[in-house]
Enzyme design. Structure first.
Site, PDB file in Angstrom:
ATOM      1  N   SER A  53       0.712  -1.337   0.099  1.00  0.00           N
ATOM      2  CA  SER A  53      -0.111   0.003   0.050  1.00  0.00           C
ATOM      3  C   SER A  53       0.897   1.220  -0.233  1.00  0.00           C
ATOM      4  O   SER A  53       1.776   1.442  -0.871  1.00  0.00           O
ATOM      5  CB  SER A  53      -0.962  -0.013   1.141  1.00  0.00           C
ATOM      6  OG  SER A  53      -2.005   0.656   1.065  1.00  0.00           O
ATOM      7  N   ASP A 166      -5.372  -4.069  -2.537  1.00  0.00           N
ATOM      8  CA  ASP A 166      -4.555  -3.681  -1.228  1.00  0.00           C
ATOM      9  C   ASP A 166      -3.953  -5.081  -0.658  1.00  0.00           C
ATOM     10  O   ASP A 166      -4.819  -5.657  -0.105  1.00  0.00           O
ATOM     11  CB  ASP A 166      -5.310  -2.750  -0.443  1.00  0.00           C
ATOM     12  CG  ASP A 166      -4.272  -1.949   0.381  1.00  0.00           C
ATOM     13  OD1 ASP A 166      -3.237  -2.518   0.675  1.00  0.00           O
ATOM     14  OD2 ASP A 166      -4.610  -0.803   0.648  1.00  0.00           O
TER      15      ASP A 166
END
Length: 269
Positions: A53, A166
């Site tokens: 991320s 993610d």
């Protein structure tokens, strides 16, 4: 098997270096840049990186040769909220097209993992298989976008036959690529400390808190596998969309890491 040219007692010791695992955390991930700036200033050898991320973005730019303060300057010059456009599909609310264009402008469209200055692994989540996927070779941009595609908010990234989002959803402190390597000391940099005194006055804050707790649950065992954990406690006061407070977040990471200089040096002794 040929005998070793060295007697067992005289085998050369592996060079001790640092491997960094950089967590996600939204705007709090700007603290990673302060951590990296401090490590550079302390002249500590960062041999390998793993990121997810916002930690993926920081690690990619750093491994591509950008100085941490230059990365901060690029981020502050960007209007984060104008980087997205509505997707309104059943897969997510926002497209990553503008984000992809921004990254491509600074990194190029053909950059590969092999062209980086040090080994790097990025982590994404395969929505269909329900598992973490690790990328460390080939094209860089698709795994970077996938690692940063917050579920529900962004559409999944289709890559190598997978629907990717993610990586922090299942692994928000990716130590696995760094473990078990001779001479590599694993330093986890975690930007998501829990604030036990946080107020939850709105439904939006309730969603943020729920996601925060759920993601943090997958980091506990991984923190224990680090030789050293850097988790600046001041970050608990910042929300994941506090991008306008980037200089403060950078400074928190920098000051905290400089305060851990002795512990970092000891890892390398």
């Amino acid at each position: 098997m040929l005998p070793s040219p060295f007697p067992a007692s005289s085998l050369p010791e592996p060079t001790i270096r640092l491997g960094l695992a950089l967590s996600g955390g939204g705007a709090r991930g700007i603290a990673h840049l302060g951590v990296l700036a401090a490590l550079d200033e302390l002249q500590l050898p960062v041999a390998q990186l793993a990121g997810v991320s916002s930690g993926a973005i920081a690690s990619v730019f750093y491994a591509a040769g950008f100085a941490p303060r230059e990365i901060l300057r690029l981020l502050l010059a960007t209007n984060v909220f104008r980087l997205t456009r509505p997707a309104f599909s059943r897969f997510g609310l926002l497209h990553l097209d503008a984000v992809e264009q921004l990254l491509a402008r600074h990194l190029g469209t053909t950059l590969t993992f092999e062209q980086l200055s040090r080994p790097l692994t990025l982590v994404a989540t395969d929505l269909m298989a329900g598992e973490s996927v690790y990328f460390s070779s080939g094209a860089l941009l698709p795994p970077l976008l996938a690692s940063s595609a917050v579920p529900i908010v962004y559409r999944p990234v289709e890559y190598q036959g997978r629907q990717l989002v993610d990586g922090g959803l299942l692994n928000n402190l990716p130590v696995e690529p760094l473990l078990g390597q001779p001479g590599l000391r694993v330093v986890g940099v975690h930007c998501n400390p829990i604030n036990p005194e946080a107020r939850i006055p709105t439904f939006r804050r309730l969603i943020e808190r729920t996601l925060h707790l759920a993601i943090n649950a997958n980091t506990a065992a991984r923190k224990a596998q680090c030789h050293l954990l850097l988790e600046p406690p001041e970050l608990r006061h910042y929300r994941p969309l506090s991008y306008k407070r980037g200089p403060e977040l950078f400074d928190i990471g920098y000051r905290y890491t400089m305060g851990q200089a002795a512990a970092l040096q000891e890892l390398l002794s």
